[in-house]
Structures are given as structure tokens and as C-alpha cells.
Design a protein around this motif. Structure first.
Motif: not given
Length: 843
Positions: A153-164, A240-244
Motif C-alpha cells: 500500500t505504499g511506503w507511506f502506508m496511508y489509511p484506509p487502504l492499509s487498515t483494510d 491497535l486499529e488493525r489488531m484490536f
């Protein structure tokens, strides 16, 4: 007899010097066989670090070439979209996190002790620990692409793509946790380097005589302390968003993806200068040498470096001009982005003035230095363009920005790094690199780079978007992209020529002559081939270019006429001096080779790796092993009580072997670490107030933690702090038993304080998955509770040291450092609980 006496004295003196050298050689020798990898000498760890950083660079370079092949022609299918995204993400990640910053730390660890006339940096095992963290984290992140699990999702890891989870998969966790672990290595190196520059300069080297490289190291390591923690804080919220499922970036539950951009670019733009300034530091050493004169404007370049570092923290928002920010923000950050060109220009003009005032010696390092300045100036000019909001709106996320980024980073970092490689290689390898191969490699790189990246300005202005894996022929960009691809391969050929110049066998070649460039700074005191001890004796310094300006310095150093000419007790030793005037204050004994650094790094790495796969019990076991290893490391390798209070270091000077408080390097390391830790807390508090700013009903979303429990937490933490002060006072009066009771009371109060902090959100039923407000409150109180638990471990450690007779009235460095930690702990608790408990009342 009288005629023979001088001869006999000469023979006796020579024999004495040979005996001293043999003892030094034995003490500073590296382990043999497979135990070699337990070495902690800066010469070895720095070499490993540098080699590994360049290996990661070559890996990222291959990924770049794969992307250029894919983009050479329209509608290409050389790479799938998924594999292209993985290659793109890893290319940026590796170049930024596994090459550009680590290679600065690697080079600094290698050459800084010699440049300061020191035997080693003050915490050699910390350097080794950082290296092993770097290797483990880097291999984990890079290896993911071979299993189709790399972040994409890019080296900058922008949400919401990277939190999906469905889109990003496990790759986002690998990025977040792997890089968080690597950041441990970066911060460890920053602490080591800051203390090294401030406290390990040679006698007489006042702060205004520090080599320019030392100043740049100080500025950049300080920047790391303030730039990396916001990213660590962002990583915590992200994971914390991705895991919990805590909704920090979910707008439906009060979150905001823009917070990630703020935290990332608060790190990301200073990081550009964290990368750029060390490379300029190499030029600051190379330019005077090949101009054969001292740098013009020493004070100006120091102020410019400090100014660049300071201003770099005030312009992160120019990466976010298109996110809908208020106009006043756009104007402020645009002006700040333009202002940073002033100190940057000062540094460039200082180099040009020095070259014009001297007689320039042609060489491969100067070729790379000249190429760096030419390329970087072009990158700076386009940087001025994208700093203007109206232009940025047009060029944002196009290949114009790709061209600007690479002109800045490759011109400002890679070319100077290759200049430094050619310049310092004789100091490290004892031999000169091939002049012919260097010139061939330079011209291939210089021409190839400009052919590859200059057309990207045009393709970007004609509408080529960033981060796309293909494009239609109708855009009319085929020729420009094909030219860029050809240039990329020419550039890669130049890099490979330089790599061959470094790795080719040189056993049949003679060693370089000593100080082959006729430089004026202390690192060139080194013999050819160099010894592990760095300098034969630690000199007294009276100028900025002592090899040019102090007559017979090299001869006197070799003759052992200065400090620490011997190692009669069989211990590794270096000098600690005062921060401002370089007066000797301690003979510091530094630890030697050890397995514990590898064990600690491997165990800590396992925690992050197991958390990626949610193997919680395995992660807990790894954490226990890591904690035990670190405690063993501290117990056996720090605060050792010496067999005598003082040591004769030569020239009739005796120094203490043990000091505590602000005079000790350990106190400075704790203080500097706490500065970085405090920056991470400030970043989390920034998140709290960011949500309050963008959501007027932020604190109305759920019941708050009240005021009673936060007040109790502050009161109990303050009581634990007061008990620590009492323990220190009792120890100073020699009342060891009462001191231990005070420490036990402090432990109990600290536990109660952490429990009270957690009780606030718990008793008020704050559910962190329902809304951002309870989630950020829980994050803050858990942060303080974890730090309280660390403080309890420190207090227990002091009790154990006291019972073992290793913490006494005269030898109290452990207690002094823990008291310093609790100063920080009290400030952190007050800020945090005032925010979560009382701020909602004010609103």
C-alpha cells in the motif's frame, strides 16, 4: 658508558613501547572463529552495518529496475499489479528505512571514534545490539516479498487502504511491526552518537573545535530523537486499529485518516534532512582536504546545519497541500518550506568558497562531490516549486514529484555517500580503491541518473501519475518512459562498477600510504593497516585541523606520548571529557565482545515478528527472554565498581574510573533516551488534541474517565517520585537498609499509580472499539502504565544491586539514572492525566 647511555635509553624506550602496543593489541583484538560475530569494536560493527546497508540498497535497486522494465512501454505485463505494488512499497521502504538512515549511522559508528581521537564510542554493545536489530528487522521486511506477503500500500502506508485487512493483508503488519523494530536500532545509534560527540572528544577539543562531521552527527542524531518517535506513535495507533479494531482512522467512529499523514510526515520530512545532512557532512570533510585548506566559514556552516535541522520540523504539511487544509496553514507551511532553502544554500556556498580559495586536487571523491552538488541544486530548485501550494496542486502525485525526490535524495545523499566511500576506504580497508573504476562508475552513474530522472519532470507535467503499474499508449508518454528506463540501467551499471571496485580481491596490492589524501583531521592518524585500538595514544588537540597545524602530532601519538598509551590492567578504556571545554573527567572502561547483544536483539525481534502473526504466547516468551537478556547485559556490563578509584592515564594525570550523575555517560544516555520517549508521548497527546480540533463533539462521544482516578494516579506517581528522591538522599548518607525500604515503597506506589490510571477508563465503562475518544484515552493511560512498570523494574534492579553490594554510597550511578527516569515519569503522568481527566471539563 656515557656515550652508550642514550642508545640504551632508546632501546629501553622502544622495548617499553612494543610491550605497550602488544597489551593494547591483545585487549582490543577481535574474537576468532565463529565468535568473531560477538565483536563490539566500532571498526567491526560499523563495517558490518555499512555492508548490510549497501546490500539492502542493491536489493531495493533491483526492485526499482523491475518497476522501470514494467513502465518502459504502455500496457506492459512484465509485473502484475499486485507484485508491482509490493515492489514499489518495498523499494521506498528499503531505501528510506534500511539504507539512507542506517548507512549514516553505520558510517558514523565506523569513523567517528577515529575522528574524535577516541578508542571507541561509550556504549559499544549498544552499537552491536542496534546492528543485530537492523539485520533481523530488515531481513524480515525484505524477505516478505518472496512469499507474496510484502506490504503493497505504499511506503507511506496511508489509511484506509492499509487498515483494510482484506486489501492490505498481513503485509501492513509486517511493515508496521518490522519497521518499529528497526527504529529501535536507529534510536539506539542516535543515543550512542550524541553521547559520543558530547562526551568522548579528546582533551583540548573544545566544542568549537569539533570536526564538522561531529557537528552534523550531533544535529542529525538529535533530529532522529524528535522525528522517529512520532512515527512510532503512529505505528502504535495503526496496529491497535488493525489488531484490536480501535478506530483511530475510521471516520464512522470518530477517527480521521489525516492524523496518520500528520504523524507520518512529522517524521517523513525531517527524515529527508536526516538523510541529506550526514551526506553533506561527508562533503564537509572531503572539500577542505582536496582544497588543501581549512573550511571557510566554519561557524556559518555549523549554524546552517543547526538551522536546517530546526526548520525541517516546521514544513511537513507541504506533503499535504491537497488534503483540504485551511489557507492560513498552506501559507505558513509554504513559507517555511521556502525558508529552509536559506541554510541549505549557505552550506553549498561555503563549499564553493572553500574550493575557490584553495588549490583543488582532482580525485574520484571530488568527482562525486561535484556531481552531488550539481544534482542536488536541481532538486532544490524543483523543491522550491513544489513548496508553492498552487503549483503543488498541479504536480502533486505526478512523476514531477518522483523526479524532485530522487534529485534531492540521490544528489543530496547517494553521490556524497559514494564520495565518502572512496575517501574513507583506505582508513577502513588499508588500500586505495581503483581510480579508473571510480571514474568509469561516476560517469555512468551521473549520466544514467540524469537520463533516467530528468525526463520524469516532463512526464509528470504531461500527466503521468505516481504509483501506477501501467499506462495507456494514448497518453503519449512512451518515449519519455523508455528513456527513463534506459537511463536507470545505465545508472545501475555505474553502481555495479563501484561495487566491483570495493569487493574485488586486493590481496596483491600494497597498503596505502598513511594519510593518503594529506587530510588535516584526526581520523587519518590511523596506521595502514589500522589497529583495532584506533589511536595509539589519545592526543591533546589545539586546532580544527591538527594534522596540518600541530607539528609532530602523528609522531608523538605513535610514540605513546599522550594519554592511555597502555592497557596494563587488561581492560578496554577511553576518555570522557567535559561537554564544552573538553577537559578530561573520567577514564571510562568499555565492555568487550559479548553474546548478550545478539540474544537480546533476537529475542526482541521475535516479539515483533510473533505479534505480526498474532502468536501472543510466543511473543510473551520472547519478551521475557529479551528482558532477561537486557537485565543480564546491564548487570554485567555497566556500572562496574573498579578495583581502584583512579588511574594514571599518562603525562602525570590521574582520572577516576567511576563517576555518576551528569558527569557520567550513562546519565546522558538516560536523559537523551527520555527526550525521545517524551516526543513519542507528545505525539500521542497531539493525536488527542487533533481529534478534539476536528470533531467539536469529540469528548461527548462517551463518558470520560472522571477526575478522581486521574488525580489519584498523579498523586501516587508523585509519591513514588518523592520516595525515589528520599532513597537517593538516604543512600548519600550511607543508610543502605533504609534506602532499600524507600525503594520498595516507591515500587508499591508506582504500581498503585499505574492501577489508578487504568481504573479511570475501566470503571467508567469506556469501550475503545466504539469511538476514537475512549480509544485514545485508553492508549494514553496504558502508555503511562507501561512506563510505570518499566520504572518498577528499574527500582527492583536498584534493590538487587544494593543487596549484591554493587550500589553503594560512592557507587550510585544506577540510582542516579533511575531517579532521572522518575523525573521524566512524573512529568509524563501529570501531562497525560491532566489531559484525559481535566481537559474535558475545560471544554
Amino acid at each position: 658508558m656515557s656515550a652508550g647511555a642514550p642508545h640504551e635509553d632508546d632501546e629501553a624506550g622502544a622495548a617499553r613501547r612494543r610491550a605497550q602496543e602488544e597489551r593494547l593489541r591483545r585487549v582490543w583484538d577481535n574474537p576468532k572463529g565463529w565468535r568473531y560475530w560477538t565483536a563490539v569494536n566500532n571498526t567491526e560493527v560499523g563495517l558490518w552495518y555499512t555492508a548490510m546497508a549497501f546490500a539492502f540498497m542493491l536489493f531495493a535497486g533491483v526492485l526499482a529496475l523491475m518497476m522501470r522494465v514494467q513502465l518502459a512501454v504502455p500496457d506492459n505485463d512484465f509485473l502484475s499489479a499486485d507484485l508491482f505494488n509490493q515492489a514499489f512499497t518495498l523499494h521506498g521502504t528499503v531505501m528510506m528505512f534500511l539504507f539512507a538512515v542506517p548507512v549514516f549511522e553505520a558510517v558514523a559508528i565506523t569513523i567517528l571514534p577515529q575522528m574524535l581521537g577516541a578508542r571507541d564510542l561509550p556504549f559499544p554493545r549498544l552499537s552491536a545490539f542496534g546492528f543485530w536489530c537492523f539485520v533481523i528487522g530488515g531481513v524480515f521486511v525484505c524477505g516478505s516479498i518472496f512469499f507474496g506477503a510484502a506490504p503493497d500500500t505504499g511506503w507511506f502506508m496511508y489509511p484506509p487502504l492499509s487498515t483494510d485487512h482484506e486489501y492490505a493483508g498481513i503485509g501492513a503488519d509486517i511493515w508496521l511491526l518490522g519497521l518499529s523494530f528497526i527504529e529501535v536500532a536507529s534510536i539506539a545509534a542516535a543515543v550512542e552518537l550524541i553521547v559520543g560527540v558530547l562526551k568522548c572528544r579528546p582533551p583540548g577539543m573544545r566544542i568549537n573545535l569539533t570536526p564538522l562531521y561531529g557537528w552534523y552527527v550531533l544535529v542529525v542524531a538529535g533530529m532522529i530523537l524528535f522525528a522517529f518517535p512520532p512515527l512510532i506513535a503512529g505505528d502504535i495507533l495503526f496496529e491497535l486499529e488493525r489488531m484490536f479494531d480501535w478506530p483511530f482512522f475510521d471516520p464512522a467512529r470518530g477517527g480521521d485518516p489525516i492524523l496518520w499523514q500528520h504523524l507520518f510526515w512529522i517524521f517523513g520530512h525531517p527524515e529527508v534532512y536526516i538523510i541529506f545532512l550526514p551526506a553533506i557532512a561527508l562533503l564537509a570533510m572531503i572539500v577542505p582536504t582536496f582544497a588543501q585548506r581549512p573550511i571557510i566559514g566554519y561557524s556559518w556552516i555549523v549554524l546552517a546545519a543547526v538551522g536546517t535541522g530546526f526548520l525541517s520540523f516546521g514544513l511537513w504539511v507541504h506533503h499535504m497541500f491537497t488534503t483540504g487544509l485551511p489557507s492560513i496553514s498552506l501559507g505558513f507551511f509554504s513559507a517555511a518550506s521556502e525558508a529552509v532553502a536559506i541554510p541549505t544554500g549557505v552550506q553549498i556556498f561555503v563549499f564553493l568558497a572553500t574550493l575557490l580559495a584553495g588549490r583543488v586536487v582532482s580525485s574520484v571523491p571530488m568527482l562525486f562531490a561535484g556531481g552531488a552538488l550539481a544534482i542536488f541544486v536541481i532538486g532544490g530548485l524543483t523543491g522550491v516549486m513544489v513548496a508553492l501550494a498552487p503549483f503543488d496542486w498541479q504536480a502533486h502525485d505526478t512523476y514531477f514529484v518522483v523526479a524532485h525526490l530522487h534529485y534531492t535524495l540521490i544528489g543530496g545523499m547517494l553521490f556524497p555517500t559514494f564520495a565518502g566511500l572512496y575517501y574513507f576506504y583506505p582508513m577502513i580497508g588499508g588500500r586505495m580503491l581503483s581510480e579508473r573504476l571510480g571514474r568509469i562508475g561516476f560517469w555512468l552513474m551521473f549520466v544514467g541518473f540524469n537520463v533516467a530522472f530528468f525526463p520524469m519532470h516532463l512526464s509528470g507535467l504531461r500527466g503521468m501519475p505516481r504509483r501506477v503499474f501501467t499506462y495507456p499508449e494514448e497518453l503519449g508518454l512512451t518515449v519519455l518512459n523508455m528513456v527513463s528506463t534506459v537511463g536507470a540501467f545505465v545508472f545501475a551499471a555505474g553502481v555495479l562498477v563501484i561495487v566491483w571496485a570495493v569487493v574485488r580481491p586486493k590481496g596483491g596490492e600494497p597498503y596505502a600510504r598513511r594519510n593518503p589524501w594529506n587530510a588535516g583531521t584526526l581520523e587519518w592518524l590511523i596506521e595502514m593497516p589500522g589497529e583495532n585500538w584506533g589511536v595509539r595514544s589519545v592526543p591533546i588537540i589545539e586546532s580544527r585541523y591538527p594534522l596540518w597545524e600541530q607539528e609532530n602530532l602523528m609522531r608523538d601519538v605513535d610514540a605513546g606520548l599522550y594519554y592511555l598509551p597502555d592497557a596494563e590492567e587488561g581492560r578496554r578504556e577511553t576518555l570522557v571529557t567535559s561537554v564544552l571545554d573538553g577537559k578530561p573527567i573520567q577514564c571510562l572502561r568499555v565492555p568487550g565482545p559479548a553474546y548478550v547483544t545478539i540474544v537480546a536483539a533476537a529475542a526482541l525481534g521475535s516479539v515483533f515478528i510473533f505479534m505480526t502473526y498474532k502468536w501472543w504466547l510466543a511473543a510473551l516468551a520472547g519478551g521475557i527472554v529479551a528482558t532477561a537478556a537486557i537485565l543480564y547485559w546491564l548487570w554485567t556490563g555497566t556500572a562496574e565498581i573498579p578495583e581502584k578509584p583512579e588511574k594514571d592515564i599518562g603525562r602525570g594525570v590521574s582520572l577516576p574510573l567511576y563517576v555518576s550523575g551528569p558527569r557520567s555517560v550513562g546519565w546522558w544516555a538516560m536523559f537523551i533516551t527520555m527526550v525521545g520517549d517524551g516526543t513519542a508521548l507528545a505525539s500521542l497527546l497531539f493525536g488527542y488534541f487533533f481529534y478534539w480540533t476536528v470533531h467539536p463533539d469529540f469528548t461527548d462521544a462517551a463518558a470520560g474517565p472522571g477526575t478522581a482516578w486521574p488525580s489519584a494516579a498523579v498523586a501516587l506517581t508523585a509519591a513514588a517520585w518523592a520516595a525515589m528522591l528520599a532513597a537517593r538522599a538516604l543512600n548519600r548518607r550511607g543508610r543502605a537498609g533504609t534506602m532499600r525500604l524507600a525503594l520498595l515503597a516507591a515500587m508499591a506506589l508506582a504500581v498503585l499509580g499505574a492501577a489508578a490510571g487504568l481504573a479511570g477508563p475501566w470503571t467508567h465503562g469506556m469501550q475503545p472499539t466504539t469511538h476514537t475518544y475512549p480509544a485514545i484515552v485508553w492508549t494514553l493511560v496504558i502508555w503511562i502504565a507501561v512506563h510505570g512498570a518499566v520504572g518498577v523494574v528499574m527500582q527492583a534492579y536498584c534493590v538487587a544491586r544494593s543487596l549484591a553490594g554493587r550500589l553503594t554510597r560512592e557507587h550510585d550511578i544506577d540510582l542516579e539514572n533511575v531517579v532521572l527516569y522518575w523525573h521524566f515519569m512524573l512529568v509524563s503522568a501529570v501531562l497525560t492525566f491532566a489531559t484525559v481527566g481535566f481537559f474535558p471539563l475545560a471544554t
